[in-house]
Design a protein around this motif. Structure first.
Motif: not given
Length: 353
Positions: A294-321
């Motif tokens: 459930x957490x993963x699917x919500x993150x997928x939905x947020x990622x789609x909206x970020x991608x659609x809007x072209x908003x860059x992402x910078x994150x620490x911790x684990x690699x995004x892949x």
């Protein structure tokens, strides 16, 4: 870490977890257009790969779809000047990640005449999720009545992994097609299925069996343009570096990964677009692998909206892949997780905030 940098005289960096947006039914309808990332695309701006002739053929197929959609919406002239309703036509763009399917779908939307719901010749563009949300908010019958006079409905990322929603949307589209509305859709083929001919297309047509006869299936081959010649996800910066960079970017947000995931659970995914409205870059600390679907699917939905809007992402911790585990990638939502990974990695390279 919660987005606060005490040394920052301007105060703490805003957090997404402090936003609680609401979305009206009117806004849901107004959102039925291509996202900002594809606001300026056209068939002319699509660059077919000379090594992949299916890409040029897909452009032609989309242009043909637009022409036929307009003709069918106009109907067939009968005796005494009356027009008979012609059923809509269908186009399904079948292909892997990053071959330009959304670019072509958005180009088709822009080539069609008219515009939003107030136009004499309305048209709509949305994701599969947005269409199911629309049906949920307005009701099945009301949704049909609302879209019945549209020239076309363009559906990006048609989902086949939710039988209930797939059946609902298949019935909805069948009713619209009977009323002269044409339908164009895209979906993704898993990378290991690219050599299996029309596997994904067969899945699509089987699931929407009541509609299958109207669809022309167009296969688009090619590598993921987001990854052409690019290395895997970059090495993440430290928590401190992420916070420092966020403090230097006007309009940025800074959130702890777990806190953000928990916040997403408090609202329907239809609100995620409003959640990131006005944000210039998203900074996240403490990213780690997810083991809750459930957490993963919500993150997928947020990622789609970020991608659609072209908003860059910078994150620490684990690699995004590495957010989605091998076990999750082996499950029924594999294509969603692969798409999200591809988009997250692309967003890290969108620009240097």
């Amino acid at each position: 870490m919660h987005g606060s940098t005490s040394a920052d005289a301007a105060g703490p960096v805003p957090r997404l977890v402090d936003r609680h947006p609401s979305v009206s039914p009117e806004r849901l309808i107004a959102q039925l257009r291509p996202p900002p990332t594809f606001a300026d695309v056209s068939f002319a701006s699509y660059r077919p790969d000379p090594a992949e002739p299916t890409q040029a053929a897909a452009v032609q197929a989309c242009q043909d779809f637009c022409r036929r959609a307009v003709e069918h919406r106009a109907g067939r002239r009968k005796l005494f000047g009356r027009r008979a309703v012609l059923p809509g036509v269908g186009l399904y763009l079948d292909g892997g990640f990053g071959v330009g399917k959304t670019h072509l779908l958005a180009s088709a939307y822009y080539q069609l005449p008219g515009g939003g719901p107030e136009s004499p010749t309305p048209k709509a563009f949305g994701t599969f999720g947005e269409l199911t949300q629309l049906a949920g908010v307005f009701g099945f019958v009301e949704c049909i009545e609302m879209l019945a006079d549209y020239t076309a409905v363009c559906i990006d990322e048609f989902e086949l992994d939710d039988p209930g929603n797939t059946t609902l949307i298949s019935r909805l589209l069948s009713s619209l097609v009977e009323r002269g509305v044409s339908v164009a859709a895209t979906s993704n083929t898993l990378p290991e299925q690219l050599g299996e001919g029309r596997f994904a297309a067969q899945d699509f047509l089987r699931e929407i069996h009541t509609l299958a006869s109207i669809f022309t299936t167009v296969r688009i081959e090619g590598p993921d343009y987001r990854h052409r010649g690019l290395p895997p996800a970059p090495q993440p910066p430290s928590d401190e570096e992420v916070a420092a960079r966020a403090a230097r970017v006007d309009g940025a947000t800074l959130d702890d990964f777990d806190a953000l995931c928990a916040h997403l659970a408090t609202m329907h995914p239809s609100r995620y677009l409003a959640l990131i409205e006005g944000v210039t870059a998203v900074f996240v600390t403490g990213v780690h692998a997810i083991d809750d679907q459930n957490v993963a699917l919500r993150l997928v939905s947020l990622t789609d909206r970020l991608y659609d809007a072209g908003i860059p992402v910078v994150a620490s911790g684990a690699k995004l892949d590495s957010i989605f585990s091998e076990e999750m990638l082996a499950g029924g939502y594999r294509k969603k997780y692969l798409r999200a990974t591809s988009r997250l990695v692309a967003l890290t390279r969108a620009r240097e905030p």
